[in-house]
Design a protein around this motif. Sequence first.
Motif, PDB file in Angstrom:
ATOM      1  N   VAL A 326       0.818  -1.015   0.057  1.00  0.00           N
ATOM      2  CA  VAL A 326       0.130   0.105  -0.151  1.00  0.00           C
ATOM      3  C   VAL A 326       0.869   1.235  -0.061  1.00  0.00           C
ATOM      4  O   VAL A 326       0.660   2.083  -0.712  1.00  0.00           O
ATOM      5  CB  VAL A 326      -0.998   0.042   1.250  1.00  0.00           C
ATOM      6  CG1 VAL A 326      -1.526   1.165   1.491  1.00  0.00           C
ATOM      7  CG2 VAL A 326      -1.973  -1.205   0.918  1.00  0.00           C
ATOM      8  N   THR A 327       1.791   1.210   0.810  1.00  0.00           N
ATOM      9  CA  THR A 327       2.556   2.437   0.768  1.00  0.00           C
ATOM     10  C   THR A 327       3.476   2.719  -0.480  1.00  0.00           C
ATOM     11  O   THR A 327       3.597   3.814  -0.924  1.00  0.00           O
ATOM     12  CB  THR A 327       3.671   2.216   2.138  1.00  0.00           C
ATOM     13  OG1 THR A 327       2.932   2.023   3.203  1.00  0.00           O
ATOM     14  CG2 THR A 327       4.571   3.629   2.278  1.00  0.00           C
ATOM     15  N   ALA A 328       4.227   1.757  -0.959  1.00  0.00           N
ATOM     16  CA  ALA A 328       4.809   1.955  -2.163  1.00  0.00           C
ATOM     17  C   ALA A 328       3.993   2.251  -3.438  1.00  0.00           C
ATOM     18  O   ALA A 328       4.216   3.117  -4.367  1.00  0.00           O
ATOM     19  CB  ALA A 328       5.642   0.376  -2.750  1.00  0.00           C
ATOM     20  N   SER A 329       2.747   1.708  -3.499  1.00  0.00           N
ATOM     21  CA  SER A 329       1.844   2.150  -4.375  1.00  0.00           C
ATOM     22  C   SER A 329       1.407   3.580  -4.489  1.00  0.00           C
ATOM     23  O   SER A 329       1.116   4.229  -5.502  1.00  0.00           O
ATOM     24  CB  SER A 329       0.769   1.017  -4.649  1.00  0.00           C
ATOM     25  OG  SER A 329      -0.001   0.799  -3.452  1.00  0.00           O
ATOM     26  N   LEU A 330       0.837   3.969  -3.091  1.00  0.00           N
ATOM     27  CA  LEU A 330       0.439   5.367  -2.867  1.00  0.00           C
ATOM     28  C   LEU A 330       1.666   6.382  -3.232  1.00  0.00           C
ATOM     29  O   LEU A 330       1.504   7.224  -3.897  1.00  0.00           O
ATOM     30  CB  LEU A 330      -0.050   5.586  -1.757  1.00  0.00           C
ATOM     31  CG  LEU A 330      -1.406   4.467  -1.301  1.00  0.00           C
ATOM     32  CD1 LEU A 330      -1.642   4.820   0.145  1.00  0.00           C
ATOM     33  CD2 LEU A 330      -2.434   5.250  -2.168  1.00  0.00           C
ATOM     34  N   LEU A 331       2.846   6.170  -2.661  1.00  0.00           N
ATOM     35  CA  LEU A 331       4.018   6.931  -3.064  1.00  0.00           C
ATOM     36  C   LEU A 331       4.153   7.048  -4.547  1.00  0.00           C
ATOM     37  O   LEU A 331       4.453   8.116  -4.882  1.00  0.00           O
ATOM     38  CB  LEU A 331       5.391   6.428  -2.194  1.00  0.00           C
ATOM     39  CG  LEU A 331       5.415   6.686  -0.600  1.00  0.00           C
ATOM     40  CD1 LEU A 331       6.444   6.233  -0.071  1.00  0.00           C
ATOM     41  CD2 LEU A 331       5.278   8.337  -0.521  1.00  0.00           C
ATOM     42  N   ALA A 332       4.207   5.952  -5.230  1.00  0.00           N
ATOM     43  CA  ALA A 332       4.573   5.860  -6.527  1.00  0.00           C
ATOM     44  C   ALA A 332       3.391   6.773  -7.227  1.00  0.00           C
ATOM     45  O   ALA A 332       3.628   7.435  -8.236  1.00  0.00           O
ATOM     46  CB  ALA A 332       4.596   4.446  -7.308  1.00  0.00           C
ATOM     47  N   LEU A 333       2.057   6.478  -6.746  1.00  0.00           N
ATOM     48  CA  LEU A 333       1.228   7.393  -7.483  1.00  0.00           C
ATOM     49  C   LEU A 333       1.416   8.782  -7.511  1.00  0.00           C
ATOM     50  O   LEU A 333       1.011   9.500  -8.389  1.00  0.00           O
ATOM     51  CB  LEU A 333      -0.229   6.912  -6.973  1.00  0.00           C
ATOM     52  CG  LEU A 333      -1.249   7.479  -7.561  1.00  0.00           C
ATOM     53  CD1 LEU A 333      -1.676   7.123  -8.982  1.00  0.00           C
ATOM     54  CD2 LEU A 333      -2.711   7.088  -6.958  1.00  0.00           C
ATOM     55  N   ALA A 334       1.678   9.324  -6.201  1.00  0.00           N
ATOM     56  CA  ALA A 334       1.967  10.705  -6.109  1.00  0.00           C
ATOM     57  C   ALA A 334       3.163  11.218  -6.556  1.00  0.00           C
ATOM     58  O   ALA A 334       3.024  12.198  -7.417  1.00  0.00           O
ATOM     59  CB  ALA A 334       2.218  10.872  -4.501  1.00  0.00           C
ATOM     60  N   LEU A 335       4.231  10.391  -6.979  1.00  0.00           N
ATOM     61  CA  LEU A 335       5.211  10.614  -7.612  1.00  0.00           C
ATOM     62  C   LEU A 335       4.914  10.893  -9.134  1.00  0.00           C
ATOM     63  O   LEU A 335       5.431  11.689  -9.913  1.00  0.00           O
ATOM     64  CB  LEU A 335       6.682   9.788  -7.478  1.00  0.00           C
ATOM     65  CG  LEU A 335       7.157   9.979  -5.962  1.00  0.00           C
ATOM     66  CD1 LEU A 335       8.301   8.974  -6.010  1.00  0.00           C
ATOM     67  CD2 LEU A 335       7.731  11.422  -5.788  1.00  0.00           C
ATOM     68  N   ILE A 336       4.318   9.973  -9.570  1.00  0.00           N
ATOM     69  CA  ILE A 336       3.993   9.819 -11.208  1.00  0.00           C
ATOM     70  C   ILE A 336       2.913  11.017 -11.128  1.00  0.00           C
ATOM     71  O   ILE A 336       3.260  11.786 -12.496  1.00  0.00           O
ATOM     72  CB  ILE A 336       3.320   8.599 -11.460  1.00  0.00           C
ATOM     73  CG1 ILE A 336       4.113   7.455 -11.265  1.00  0.00           C
ATOM     74  CG2 ILE A 336       2.587   8.376 -12.800  1.00  0.00           C
ATOM     75  CD1 ILE A 336       3.704   5.976 -11.387  1.00  0.00           C
ATOM     76  N   LEU A 337       2.009  11.440 -10.618  1.00  0.00           N
ATOM     77  CA  LEU A 337       1.413  12.440 -10.887  1.00  0.00           C
ATOM     78  C   LEU A 337       2.068  13.576 -10.808  1.00  0.00           C
ATOM     79  O   LEU A 337       1.938  14.937 -11.772  1.00  0.00           O
ATOM     80  CB  LEU A 337       0.090  12.674  -9.855  1.00  0.00           C
ATOM     81  CG  LEU A 337      -1.059  11.379  -9.991  1.00  0.00           C
ATOM     82  CD1 LEU A 337      -1.991  11.691  -8.979  1.00  0.00           C
ATOM     83  CD2 LEU A 337      -1.774  11.732 -11.479  1.00  0.00           C
TER      84      LEU A 337
END
Length: 514
Positions: A326-337
């Motif tokens: 959950v943490t890795a996917s949420l962080l990755a989503l924020a960085l990608i946006l």
Amino acid sequence: MAATLRHPLGWLALAAMTAVYLPLLPAAGLMLAPAFSLAGWQALFADPQFSQALAATLVSTTLAAVGALALALCVAMALWPGAGWRRLSARLPWLLAVPHVAFATAALLLFAEGGAFYRLCTVCTPQLDRYGIGLGVTLAVKESGFILWALYALLPEEKLAPRWVVMRTLGYSRVQGFCWLALPEIAPALGALMLAVIAWSLSVVDVAIVLGPGNPPTLAVLAWQWLSQGDPAAQTKGALICLLLMGLLAGYAAFGGLLWQLWRRRIPSTTGRRGRRVVPSPGRPLGWLVPLSGIACAGVLAVLAVLARDFTLTSQAFYTSLTFGVTASLLALALILLWLEWGPQRRGQWLWLPLVLPALPLVAGQYQLALWFQVDGDALTVIWGHLLWVIPWMLLLLQPAWRAIDPRKIVVARTLGLGRAAIFWRLKCPMLIRPLLTALATGFSVSMAQYMPTLWLGAGRYPTLTTEAVALSSGGSVPLLAARALWLLALTAAFFGLAAGLSRLAGRYRQGLR
């Protein structure tokens, strides 16, 4: 690029991505440092395990790449375009939700000696698989679903459908139409996709440990064993294998490019040859078998559920896997946006390197950085290690959807007085709710599948469902192994199901905007 980076968030996006992709530099140094050591190459070639490991790697990788491509193209040839192709795309996410380790564990418990299939047919004793044939076949079946999913995104049905109707009206067969119309259209993107599949098959460690061959193993497992040792000579041989894997990847790419050039010359332009006679194609039966991905997932689930007599689970492995994912996917989503909106718009090809490079040297580079900064063994370090693969996979889903936003809507929003931040939050993000949820589920699945980063960067302190399943595959209890794989599959499928439910709910409440 300079204009984009004038915004402070542009510099923040560039700095964050640089921090995630920083291991590319020590990974290159790790491979290139011993490259000119003649003694190291001689020791590697003289090792008694090398020749057999090289043969197993070549056989398993070739079977995986050729088999996955053949299965995917046969199914696409049989179903595209049409309603069957669209039904397939709706079921494919559930096949992709099955983690590689869980899929490999089900194959091991079914077909290995002493497995469920062996108990039903004792005459069918599997021979000693020294060349990784079982590994290659399993990877081919699993990766065919990923290639089909990518083909669905690559094939422009609206653009090619009228030309397809014209070709069929003129008497061309389905095989001719697909080979002469669809394949040339998607060939460059398909080549890059196959490069990613080959790179992953060359450097896979966890699935190779589960399915074998065992002694000697594949080159990736052998390099992983040598790099884990404290002997400098063994580490040198492991680094040279990483460089050799890069060479093998370049060889596969060159050979694939040569085949494409040879086949391209055989595509007729104005000859008018038609295939009026209906030739039986294996694509039709495969087209009925492979799209039933829900049944395939249910089959894997049933096998694991039958064999897992004890469903007890250590809470630490479950919560650690859930937290990391959950943490890795949420962080990755924020960085990608952040990157898509405020980051550089050009020269971002380096973001795709983790998909086309063998994973082993990248993990070694991450571990080298963690040792330098003395952060190995921390949970945040493990999450940082997962991001190197989670980000490109999620970006692969989000970037096409982001670029498909109609710029006229942005112009209208600016005319109404909305600023850049307001357009981002109130217009772009709501429009991309479905791709965002799909990318989030994919990132969670990719994070759950990370074996080497979790083991090395976490210093063995953070057991996850994946690491425990791989450890038990070496000779642990069969019910316990099946239970770990079942929990891994259930957790990933539950996250995909949650994303699908939220996506459908968002579509239902926004029907009036269509």
